[in-house]
Scaffold this motif. Structure first.
Motif, PDB file in Angstrom:
ATOM      1  N   TYR A  77      26.667 -38.712   5.514  1.00 35.05           N
ATOM      2  CA  TYR A  77      26.400 -39.373   6.579  1.00 35.05           C
ATOM      3  C   TYR A  77      25.923 -38.520   7.854  1.00 35.05           C
ATOM      4  N   VAL A  78      24.821 -39.372   8.611  1.00 34.67           N
ATOM      5  CA  VAL A  78      24.301 -38.149   9.818  1.00 34.67           C
ATOM      6  C   VAL A  78      24.464 -39.215  11.132  1.00 34.67           C
ATOM      7  N   THR A 101      12.270 -45.678  22.167  1.00 33.21           N
ATOM      8  CA  THR A 101      11.661 -44.586  21.928  1.00 33.21           C
ATOM      9  C   THR A 101      12.361 -43.111  21.370  1.00 33.21           C
ATOM     10  N   PHE A 102      13.738 -43.252  21.933  1.00 34.14           N
ATOM     11  CA  PHE A 102      14.680 -42.233  21.506  1.00 34.14           C
ATOM     12  C   PHE A 102      14.924 -42.386  20.136  1.00 34.14           C
ATOM     13  N   VAL A 103      15.115 -43.630  19.695  1.00 38.12           N
ATOM     14  CA  VAL A 103      15.525 -43.759  18.270  1.00 38.12           C
ATOM     15  C   VAL A 103      14.425 -43.365  17.255  1.00 38.12           C
ATOM     16  N   GLU A 104      13.024 -43.707  17.863  1.00 38.43           N
ATOM     17  CA  GLU A 104      12.032 -43.504  16.798  1.00 38.43           C
ATOM     18  C   GLU A 104      11.869 -41.947  16.805  1.00 38.43           C
ATOM     19  N   ARG A 105      12.006 -41.116  17.721  1.00 36.93           N
ATOM     20  CA  ARG A 105      11.992 -39.742  17.609  1.00 36.93           C
ATOM     21  C   ARG A 105      13.109 -39.096  16.926  1.00 36.93           C
ATOM     22  N   SER A 106      14.253 -39.675  16.817  1.00 36.49           N
ATOM     23  CA  SER A 106      15.453 -39.091  16.134  1.00 36.49           C
ATOM     24  C   SER A 106      15.023 -39.641  14.598  1.00 36.49           C
ATOM     25  N   LEU A 107      14.385 -40.809  14.342  1.00 32.47           N
ATOM     26  CA  LEU A 107      14.170 -40.844  12.914  1.00 32.47           C
ATOM     27  C   LEU A 107      13.044 -39.970  12.477  1.00 32.47           C
ATOM     28  N   ALA A 108      12.264 -39.680  13.212  1.00 32.86           N
ATOM     29  CA  ALA A 108      11.268 -38.748  13.002  1.00 32.86           C
ATOM     30  C   ALA A 108      11.770 -37.458  12.789  1.00 32.86           C
ATOM     31  N   LEU A 110      14.803 -36.452  11.851  1.00 32.17           N
ATOM     32  CA  LEU A 110      15.977 -36.700  10.781  1.00 32.17           C
ATOM     33  C   LEU A 110      15.162 -37.032   9.449  1.00 32.17           C
ATOM     34  N   GLU A 111      14.021 -37.505   9.436  1.00 27.68           N
ATOM     35  CA  GLU A 111      13.217 -37.883   8.282  1.00 27.68           C
ATOM     36  C   GLU A 111      13.684 -38.879   7.442  1.00 27.68           C
ATOM     37  N   VAL A 112      14.054 -39.989   8.351  1.00 31.72           N
ATOM     38  CA  VAL A 112      14.883 -41.019   7.579  1.00 31.72           C
ATOM     39  C   VAL A 112      14.136 -42.268   8.126  1.00 31.72           C
ATOM     40  N   GLU A 113      14.242 -43.574   7.511  1.00 31.28           N
ATOM     41  CA  GLU A 113      14.109 -44.852   7.914  1.00 31.28           C
ATOM     42  C   GLU A 113      14.732 -45.503   8.912  1.00 31.28           C
ATOM     43  N   LYS A 145      16.430 -50.106  12.216  1.00 28.50           N
ATOM     44  CA  LYS A 145      16.279 -48.963  12.634  1.00 28.50           C
ATOM     45  C   LYS A 145      17.771 -48.038  12.512  1.00 28.50           C
ATOM     46  N   LEU A 146      18.733 -48.844  12.839  1.00 27.07           N
ATOM     47  CA  LEU A 146      19.962 -48.261  12.879  1.00 27.07           C
ATOM     48  C   LEU A 146      21.002 -49.031  11.805  1.00 27.07           C
ATOM     49  N   ARG A 147      21.891 -48.380  11.168  1.00 27.36           N
ATOM     50  CA  ARG A 147      22.794 -49.090  10.268  1.00 27.36           C
ATOM     51  C   ARG A 147      24.055 -49.500  11.032  1.00 27.36           C
ATOM     52  N   HIS A 148      24.592 -48.400  11.963  1.00 26.52           N
ATOM     53  CA  HIS A 148      25.651 -48.901  12.652  1.00 26.52           C
ATOM     54  C   HIS A 148      25.251 -48.234  14.270  1.00 26.52           C
ATOM     55  N   TYR A 149      26.007 -48.422  15.241  1.00 21.75           N
ATOM     56  CA  TYR A 149      26.133 -47.546  16.343  1.00 21.75           C
ATOM     57  C   TYR A 149      27.435 -47.580  17.035  1.00 21.75           C
ATOM     58  N   GLY A 150      27.877 -46.797  17.859  1.00 25.28           N
ATOM     59  CA  GLY A 150      28.831 -46.279  18.789  1.00 25.28           C
ATOM     60  C   GLY A 150      28.587 -45.530  20.042  1.00 25.28           C
ATOM     61  N   VAL A 151      29.588 -44.904  20.493  1.00 28.04           N
ATOM     62  CA  VAL A 151      29.441 -44.636  21.747  1.00 28.04           C
ATOM     63  C   VAL A 151      30.153 -43.052  21.809  1.00 28.04           C
ATOM     64  N   SER A 152      29.509 -42.176  22.727  1.00 27.60           N
ATOM     65  CA  SER A 152      30.191 -40.997  23.172  1.00 27.60           C
ATOM     66  C   SER A 152      30.349 -41.117  24.381  1.00 27.60           C
ATOM     67  N   VAL A 153      31.731 -40.887  24.798  1.00 30.45           N
ATOM     68  CA  VAL A 153      32.288 -41.097  26.045  1.00 30.45           C
ATOM     69  C   VAL A 153      32.780 -39.702  26.843  1.00 30.45           C
ATOM     70  N   GLU A 154      32.930 -39.732  28.135  1.00 29.90           N
ATOM     71  CA  GLU A 154      33.537 -38.783  28.826  1.00 29.90           C
ATOM     72  C   GLU A 154      34.991 -39.078  29.122  1.00 29.90           C
ATOM     73  N   LYS A 155      35.134 -40.318  29.505  1.00 24.56           N
ATOM     74  CA  LYS A 155      36.516 -40.757  29.853  1.00 24.56           C
ATOM     75  C   LYS A 155      37.315 -42.025  29.158  1.00 24.56           C
ATOM     76  N   VAL A 156      38.415 -41.952  29.148  1.00 17.17           N
ATOM     77  CA  VAL A 156      39.346 -43.006  28.300  1.00 17.17           C
ATOM     78  C   VAL A 156      38.606 -44.257  28.744  1.00 17.17           C
ATOM     79  N   GLU A 157      38.625 -44.580  30.013  1.00 15.75           N
ATOM     80  CA  GLU A 157      38.273 -45.812  30.626  1.00 15.75           C
ATOM     81  C   GLU A 157      37.332 -46.402  30.125  1.00 15.75           C
TER      82      GLU A 157
END
Length: 327
Positions: A77-78, A101-108, A110-113, A145-157
């Protein structure tokens, strides 16, 4: 290798996985031959989850992982991230057009659908209070375009707000011996909601490698040189926000706690995975030896209550006063 369920995805991912920031950039000089050898060795040892971002080396890290997929048939998984390409990096930039736009660039790259897991990349706090942003992610899932999503955070809040959105499967947050606040409340809440935790910077930018000294030097393009006071991005991303000299003192206090035959990184990673809410740690690895040392932590025995208490005492003495209230 131990495997744990990631959120509600149905995936079981390796508790020691692979963080691909360092093979992309801002950690000094990169060597693609060594990076690819490290990626291959990780797969050999049972790692099945790789975390990257579109800004790591301006997509270079994503492209190396695409190469790994071409060269190996092993399933893995990536997770990648989006948002930090914005300039200026403001909440209003997290709109449908930019995210697509960002997702399309990452798809290219990573060479995935479809991207396995897309994470918002430490966006401004206001983004977590905009349901329409998460609506865009829901639509990208529906569009395939995505199977799942999440977040990367700085703060617990920020994490606590993010997990209110039902589509959020994971939270990536700094969690290590020197940054323990996530365990106070966040871990209890993610467990209730079935959300995974990806622990980034588990070795505190290399502090917990035990190899650094007061005389260690870093190249100008290494964030450990240019971002100690938060000049480029959040200060907490470098040495966990801890003063470097104090961090070195804390490391010396930890050394006597490491069991015979273990390395300090192995001890730090095993401490981290003791918490059942942690799905996986994502240490970086630019060399095969680093990967081998990191991954072997997954097979070590549990720490004792006395060892856990001793680690907490080091945190209380050296780190808590500097970092606990900030992130």
């Amino acid at each position: 290798m131990e495997y744990r369920e990631l959120g509600r995805t149905g995936w079981k991912v390796s508790t020691i996985s692979f963080g691909a920031w360092a093979i992309g950039g801002t950690w000094g000089q990169v060597d693609d031959t060594a990076s690819m050898a490290a990626l291959h060795r990780a797969l050999d040892l049972g790692v099945n989850f790789f975390d990257t971002a579109d800004v790591y080396g301006d997509g270079h890290s994503e492209r190396l992982i695409a190469r790994l997929r071409r060269e190996r048939k092993d399933p893995f998984y990536v997770a990648t991230k989006a948002g930090r390409r914005l300039s200026p990096h403001v909440a209003d930039g997290y709109d449908r057009k930019n995210l697509t736009t960002f997702v399309e660039r990452s798809l290219a790259n990573l060479e995935v659908e479809a991207i396995d897991l897309l994470q918002l990349h430490c966006p401004p706090t206001d983004v977590y209070y905009r349901p329409e942003v998460f609506g865009v992610l829901d639509d990208l899932v529906k569009a395939g375009k995505l199977r799942h999503y999440g977040v990367s955070v700085e703060k617990v809040e920020e994490a606590l707000k993010a997990i209110e959105y039902p589509g959020v499967q994971s939270v990536q947050i700094i969690y290590n011996i020197f940054r323990q606040r996530p365990a106070d409340l966040l871990f209890e809440q993610v467990a209730k909601r079935g959300v995974g935790i990806l622990a980034r910077l588990p070795l505190s930018s290399g502090l917990l490698s035990g190899r650094m000294t007061r005389d260690t030097t870093f190249s100008p393009d290494d964030h450990r040189q240019f971002n100690r006071e938060g000049a480029a991005f959040d200060k907490g991303e470098t040495f966990s926000g801890l003063d470097y000299a104090k961090g070195l003192e804390a490391v010396e206090a930890l050394r006597p706690l490491v069991p015979a035959g273990w390395t300090l990184p192995q001890f730090a990673l095993r401490w981290l995975t003791m918490h059942p809410a942690v799905t996986c740690a994502i240490p970086g690895g630019r060399k095969v030896a680093q990967v081998e040392d990191n991954v072997s932590a997954a097979d070590l025995p549990s720490l004792t209550a006395a060892q856990m208490d001793a680690v907490n005492a080091v945190y209380e003495r050296f780190a808590k006063g500097e970092v606990h209230h900030r992130w």
